[in-house]
Design a protein around this motif. Structure first.
Motif, short mmCIF file in Angstrom:
data_model
loop_
_atom_site.label_atom_id
_atom_site.label_comp_id
_atom_site.label_asym_id
_atom_site.label_seq_id
_atom_site.Cartn_x
_atom_site.Cartn_y
_atom_site.Cartn_z
N HIS C 39 0.85 -1.18 0.00
CA HIS C 39 0.00 0.00 0.00
C HIS C 39 0.89 1.24 0.00
N ALA C 40 0.89 1.98 -1.11
CA ALA C 40 1.74 3.16 -1.19
C ALA C 40 1.07 4.34 -0.53
N LEU C 41 1.85 5.10 0.21
CA LEU C 41 1.34 6.29 0.88
C LEU C 41 2.07 7.49 0.28
N LEU C 42 1.31 8.37 -0.36
CA LEU C 42 1.93 9.49 -1.05
C LEU C 42 1.51 10.82 -0.45
N GLY C 43 2.32 11.82 -0.68
CA GLY C 43 2.00 13.16 -0.21
C GLY C 43 3.27 13.96 -0.11
N GLU C 44 3.12 15.27 -0.14
CA GLU C 44 4.29 16.14 -0.04
C GLU C 44 4.77 16.19 1.41
N ASN C 45 5.90 16.86 1.63
CA ASN C 45 6.36 17.08 3.00
C ASN C 45 5.27 17.77 3.79
N GLY C 46 5.04 17.32 5.00
CA GLY C 46 4.06 17.99 5.82
C GLY C 46 2.63 17.58 5.51
N ALA C 47 2.46 16.61 4.60
CA ALA C 47 1.10 16.17 4.27
C ALA C 47 0.52 15.31 5.39
N GLY C 48 1.40 14.73 6.20
CA GLY C 48 0.93 13.92 7.32
C GLY C 48 1.31 12.45 7.24
N MET C 242 -1.86 15.06 -5.48
CA MET C 242 -0.80 15.34 -4.51
C MET C 242 -0.51 16.83 -4.38
N ILE C 243 -0.45 17.53 -5.50
CA ILE C 243 -0.01 18.92 -5.42
C ILE C 243 -1.05 19.93 -5.83
N GLY C 244 -2.22 19.49 -6.22
CA GLY C 244 -3.23 20.47 -6.59
C GLY C 244 -3.90 21.02 -5.35
N ARG C 245 -4.34 22.25 -5.43
CA ARG C 245 -5.11 22.78 -4.32
C ARG C 245 -5.90 23.98 -4.81
N GLU C 246 -7.19 24.04 -4.47
CA GLU C 246 -8.01 25.16 -4.89
C GLU C 246 -7.68 26.37 -4.04
N LEU C 296 8.02 17.25 -8.09
CA LEU C 296 7.56 16.48 -6.95
C LEU C 296 8.61 16.53 -5.85
N LEU C 297 8.22 16.04 -4.68
CA LEU C 297 9.16 15.93 -3.57
C LEU C 297 10.37 15.11 -4.03
N SER C 462 5.67 23.12 -3.49
CA SER C 462 5.01 21.86 -3.81
C SER C 462 3.55 22.10 -4.16
N GLU C 463 3.09 23.34 -4.00
CA GLU C 463 1.70 23.67 -4.32
C GLU C 463 1.63 24.17 -5.75
N LEU C 464 1.05 23.37 -6.59
CA LEU C 464 1.04 23.70 -8.01
C LEU C 464 0.29 25.00 -8.28
#
Lengths: 320, 336, 508
Positions: C39-48, C242-246, C296-297, C462-464
């Motif tokens: 099970h891969a766990l993805l996210g940027e630094n600080g994503a948790g 991973m890096i999109g954010r409204e 990416l990270l 990391s925030e696109l």
């Protein structure tokens, strides 16, 4: 050969070189007699240094060694005057040393304070206790002291192994066993190598730290017993600044002051180097104790720089 | 708890000052004449003056230690530096130098020692505790060696200048107090009225961040050890002039421990990053007041060591997060 | 894979929440793990990611939610307890004792008989057994530090694997491995998987995610964005998660962009690079221009800013600032020539926590002036006061220790320090990491304002959407290499994502 043995090899080389220098300068130097005397005269320092080796291997330091030697000495002397058998006192004092060390270890880990400061308080406390026990030099008169002084094992040549040296060698054997053949010993190296990693790998850091300083206390107390029997007296100022000699012996013995690398056996040679230096200077006659301090300082410097560059060039700290 | 009370309790000055006051009160209650100050031979005398007078060497060394500890370092060699300085003074006196030159030679010796320590720590990057251990081990030997330069048979001396600086007085006030106050002021100006203090505290607090912010961390560390050497040298001048002799083996034994203790009592953390000059002096006074009070109360002077040990342990205990938590939960359990 | 769906989950984490002072690290995260799955766990630094893992392995206590192991609720108070339940972890930085031999490392661990005598003969045999399960054949008497990181990684796995280990967490195990070594590791992971081990795999290499994992969970800002079958989500969708954010508020600033065209060249890097850190790259910054660094990270964003600033020493290429040769400059010299840098890791590299806000702001400026010419206190207070107002740092006064500020305000202090040194070029690494949305928009607005005043800015993020909103030009990084630039009107999410994903054949 692994690079981590390099400091130990350097230690033995320095020891042999000093011994040969002595041999080339003085006719009777290269003998088991001189060797036996060095072993006996420095037995208490080496014993204390063996305990300090555990502490330093774990990345700590113990400044209370000298005061412990003084305190054990005065207790031995005063209890002797009250009619105790020296061996009984010794047993009590060694138990005290273990408990005292364990307490220091507990405070270090529980309060998360530098060992330097905790054992510094330990130094003050024990030295103060020395003065509470007695302010004078008190002789130890029990017959056992004579027995202790006269017991010896002949060595090839004219030399002998005196009781102090025998006790020291036995203590060394015990230490080698603990350091290299028990889980505890393995944990000591791990904590000295990298405390956080050791914790993550499941080592019980608190229990091990308490154990380490308890061992330090055990060996300083034992050194105090040997010193008291060797000088057959107790004196409240005895052992002042001996912690420095012990630490120097450990470093000269190839143990890194930053912890994690070193061998208990090296400390024997480190202590012997210090002993050899003073013997050489005494043989010389016109030199005095200033040279003992300066040459140990210079050797210390050389070894510390050597260690410094070993660590950085051979990457003992890993590549990650 | 009212706000003002809380502010006082949380101020870092409160505990050391409270400790000092408490010691003085206890001493005063034991010895009725404790607070008396007389004038004898044109100089103030009395226990309070005596505490200040005797605290000067420790305070000077402790100030240097405070600066070094501010960089997250430690200087174990201060006692050895004092031994070397003492030997240099006697040697130059026997050589017939003018006494003002001797004063400068003595200070130069201290600076040189500081430079050695600073070199080991900042250039060779040896851990401070290890680096300064070298001079600590060898320093007293060097002092003995210097004593031999003039034969070493009679290390005692007379020097009107140096003795005036140490044991003399100006009007009613002991000279060493005036000089020490001057040095304190100079150091304070150096630390707080130049950017040196900011740089030292930033290097001690976070060396990596300081480097990225453009601070020359190595140089700052070097300067700190030089300052410590210089201040120890001054303490050495005072102590040597006081005893009229050079005794490298036993002069200023354990002074490094007292100095570190003074810094810690003054609220300095061995983890570095902060320099409290004024509080360090208070710390030195606490130590000296303890010693004086022990003496006056009729206890053997040796008990002083035990009291000191207990003080260190309780200060450390109160500073430790774990112990605080344990005490806190104990108290709150009581309260509920 | 269908088998796992029928199986009972080995680990169920439900509605996990965790807060640190000033930061909400995880909220309402669900995570399940089946035997025999990767099970891969993805996210940027600080994503948790690491917070979630630490809660699973007992290194941290959760604030909310529950953990079930084989259907039974469990509570781990230490890593030891989790290990006793068969949950083992291999951390990102190899946690071994480098100076000790492999055998000795493998002998370390929680043990009831600390004084127990070790028979090194047996220990060696056992160590070899453990390693042979991972098909690793090395001299176990050599110190761990003498082996390559790949081997160390495998030794760490061997240490983590007990006879009763059922859950294995691998935190960035391939970060320092080459292709060959990674292949070896994957073979071992597949083998463990076939034997029913449940494996959590944290990485930032997307290729590897698709190669080895069965399911993928993406975390962002402490929330679970989604859990997918690896076969059912495209690479671009994954990057987008991973890096999109409204960022409605921020997008408004887009309109203000490019009021004036870029000015003269401020900084030119040619073939600047360092082995194993970042492949040589070219980069030009103009006055009045914001260049965004996207990737990416682990793609080399931080490394690029540090190489330009001189915090990482380059071993190739050259760097010119305002026509002056600055190749191999130290941070100190960079500052003197008008470059300022805000590092990503504020705690470790940015702030001196015990010092006050004022002192932290003054540090670079004072370092530039030298130690003798201390800025008068009144002047300091004036500048600090101005900065606090201009950046909106929430504090009662400038004398508060920085340690006590919230993350966003700390970030602003780092920024204030850089601005106080009056730079012509500003390098920002993750200027909005870990701060709330309001402060986020403020910082983007500030970046645009500085740019319009003629400053040259390089912003790694990391925030696109932040990159899109703030940049006049975007440099894209992939796997420690600059792969291209996107200019002006072409700057949008899709173009950047396409270039990061690697199917940007037309662009360059």
């Amino acid at each position: 050969m692994s690079k981590k043995y390099l400091p130990l090899v350097a230690t033995i080389a320095v020891f042999l070189a000093l011994f040969l220098v002595g041999g080339s300068m003085y006719r009777n130097f290269l003998s088991t007699l001189v060797l036996g005397n060095i072993l006996a005269d420095n037995a208490f320092i080496i014993i204390a240094a063996i305990g300090a080796t555990f502490v330093i291997l774990s990345g700590g330091i113990d400044l209370s060694i000298g005061s412990m030697i003084g305190f054990v000495g005065v207790c031995m002397a005063v209890l002797d005057r009250m009619g105790w058998h020296p061996l009984a006192t010794a047993a009590v004092m060694i138990c005290f040393g273990i408990l005292y060390g364990a307490l220091q270890g507990f405070i270090i880990d529980y309060c998360d304070i530098q060992p330097f400061i905790v054992t510094l308080a330990g130094l003050f406390l024990l030295r103060g206790l020395c003065f509470m026990v007695t302010l004078d030099s008190v002789p130890i008169r029990h017959d056992f002291v004579d027995l202790y002084a006269s017991a010896k094992i002949p060595l090839p040549g004219r030399g002998v192994l005196r009781s102090s040296a025998i006790v020291m060698l036995a203590a060394l054997a015990l230490a080698i066993f603990i350091a290299h053949f028990t889980r505890f010993g393995n944990n000591v190296y791990a904590i000295g190598g990298d405390k956080e990693s050791a914790r993550l790998m499941g080592v019980n850091v608190r229990r091990t730290t308490i154990g380490i300083y308890a061992i330090g206390g055990f060996y300083s107390a034992l050194a105090g017993v040997v010193y008291a029997l060797y000088t057959s007296s107790g004196y409240p100022l005895a052992g002042s600044t001996l912690e420095l000699s012990a630490i120097a012996a450990v470093v000269l013995g190839g143990t890194l002051l930053t912890g994690g690398v070193g061998m208990v056996a090296g400390t024997l040679f480190g202590g012997m180097i210090l002993g050899l230096i003073s013997t050489l200077i005494i043989f010389h006659g016109s030199l005095n104790s200033a040279w003992i301090m300066i040459s140990s300082g210079v050797l210390l410097f050389a070894f510390i720089v050597l260690h410094r560059f070993l660590v950085s060039s051979f990457d003992l700290r890993g590549t990650s | 708890m009212p706000v003002w009370l809380k502010a006082i309790v949380q101020s870092r000055a409160v505990w050391p000052v409270l400790a000092l006051v408490l010691i003085l009160i206890v001493a005063g209650s034991v010895s009725p004449n404790f607070f008396e100050i007389r004038i004898v031979e044109g100089r103030l005398f009395g226990n309070l003056i005596d505490i200040l007078y005797r605290a000067v060497p420790t305070a000077l060394v402790a100030l240097g230690m405070a600066v070094v500890i501010g960089t997250r370092g430690i200087d174990l060699s201060v006692g050895s530096i004092i031994a070397i300085v003492g030997a240099v003074i006697v040697w130059r006196i026997k050589m017939g130098d003018p006494h003002i030159t001797i004063l400068f030679s003595a200070l130069a010796a201290g600076i040189l020692c500081g430079m050695w320590n600073g070199f080991l720590v900042s250039a060779l990057r040896i851990q401070p505790i290890i680096a300064t251990l070298i001079l600590m081990v060898a320093g007293r030997g060097i002092g003995m060696l210097i004593n031999q330069l003039y034969g070493g048979t009679d290390p005692s001396f007379e020097s009107a200048l140096l003795q005036w600086m140490s044991t003399g007085s100006i009007w009613l006030i002991p000279t060493r107090l005036i000089l020490a106050a001057g040095i304190f002021l100079a150091l304070w100006l150096l630390i707080r009225r130049t950017a040196l203090g900011l740089f030292i505290e930033s290097v001690g607090g976070n060396a990596a961040a300081s480097n990225l912010a453009g601070v020359k961390a190595g140089l700052i560390i070097f300067v700190a050890y030089v300052l410590s050497g210089l201040l120890s040298a001054w303490a050495g001048v005072i102590m040597t002039a006081d005893t009229h002799t050079s005794d490298p083996v036993s002069v200023a034994l354990y002074i490094e421990l007292d100095a570190i203790l003074a810094v810690v009592i003054g609220g300095g953390s061995l983890a570095g990053g902060r320099i409290y000059l004024g509080m360090t002096v208070i710390g030195a006074l606490v130590i000296q007041a303890l010693t004086t009070a022990t003496l006056i109360s009729g206890l053997p002077p040796e008990y002083n060591l035990i009291i000191k040990a207990l003080v260190v342990l309780s200060v450390l205990f109160l500073q430790s997060a774990n112990a605080r938590k344990a005490i806190g939960s104990l108290v709150s359990r009581r309260a509920s | 894979m269908n088998a796992t769906a029928i199986d009972k989950p080995r680990v169920e984490m439900r509605s996990i929440g965790k807060s640190f002072p000033g930061v909400r690290a995880l909220s309402n995260v669900d995570f399940t793990l089946y035997p025999g799955e990767v099970h891969a766990l993805l996210g940027e630094n600080g994503a948790g990611k690491s917070t979630l893992i630490k809660i699973l392995t007992g290194a941290l206590n959760r604030d909310a939610g529950e953990i079930r192991l084989d259907g039974k609720a469990v509570n781990f108070n230490s890593t030891g307890e989790a290990q006793a339940h068969g949950i083992s972890t291999v951390y990102q930085e190899v946690n071994l004792i480098p100076a000790m031999s492999v055998t000795k490392n493998l002998t370390l661990g929680p043990s009831r008989d600390a004084l127990g005598v070790i028979s090194w003969g047996k220990a060696r045999k056992r160590a070899r057994e453990k390693l042979s399960r991972l098909k690793l054949n090395i001299d176990t008497e050599q110190p761990v530090g003498s082996f390559s990181v790949a081997v160390q990684q495998l030794v760490a796995i061997a240490h983590a694997l007990d006879d009763d280990t059922s859950v294995l967490v691998l935190d960035e195990p391939t970060a320092s491995l080459d292709a060959q070594e990674t292949a070896t590791l994957f073979a071992i992971i597949r083998d463990l998987k076939a034997r029913g081990m449940a494996i959590v795999f944290i990485t930032h290499f997307l290729d590897q995610v698709y190669e080895i994992s069965d399911r993928i969970s993406v975390l962002r800002n402490g929330n679970l964005v989604g859990t997918h079958m690896a076969s059912e989500i495209s690479r671009q969708d994954l990057i987008s998660e991973m890096i999109g954010r409204e960022l409605g508020e921020v997008e408004a600033t887009l309109a203000h962009k490019a009021e004036s065209g870029p000015g003269k060249q401020k900084l030119v890097a040619r073939d600047l690079g360092r082995k194993r850190t970042l492949k040589p790259f070219d980069l030009t910054l103009h006055a009045g221009e914001v260049v965004g660094l996207a990737g990416l990270l682990g793609s080399g964003r931080t490394e690029m800013t540090k190489l330009v600033f001189g915090a990482i020493r380059s071993d190739s290429g050259e760097l010119h600032v305002d026509g002056q040769d600055m190749s191999g400059a130290t941070p100190r010299r960079s500052l003197a020539s008008g470059i300022a840098f805000c590092p990503e890791d504020r705690k470790a590299e940015g702030l001196v926590g015990d010092l006050s806000i004022r002192e932290n702001i003054m540090l670079s400026m004072q370092a530039k002036r030298g130690w003798l010419r201390q800025l008068p206190r009144r002047e300091q207070e004036k500048i600090a006061g101005e900065m606090i107002r201009a950046l909106g740092i929430a504090t009662p006064d400038a004398e508060k220790p920085v340690r006590q500020l919230s993350g966003g305000n700390q970030q602003k202090v780092v920024l204030a320090r850089a601005l106080a040194s009056n730079p012509g070029i500003l390098l920002l690494d993750e200027p909005t990491r870990g701060i709330d949305v309001g402060a986020h928009a403020e910082i983007i607005t500030l970046i645009r304002k500085l740019c319009n005043e003629g400053m040259a800015l390089l912003v790694a993020s990391s925030e696109l959407d932040e990159i899109v909103a703030a940049s006049d030009r975007v440099a894209v990084l992939r796997d420690r290499e600059k792969v291209g630039e996107i200019d002006g009107a072409d700057i949008n999410r899709d173009n950047i994502i396409r270039m990061i994903a690697g199917d940007d054949s037309g662009q360059h």
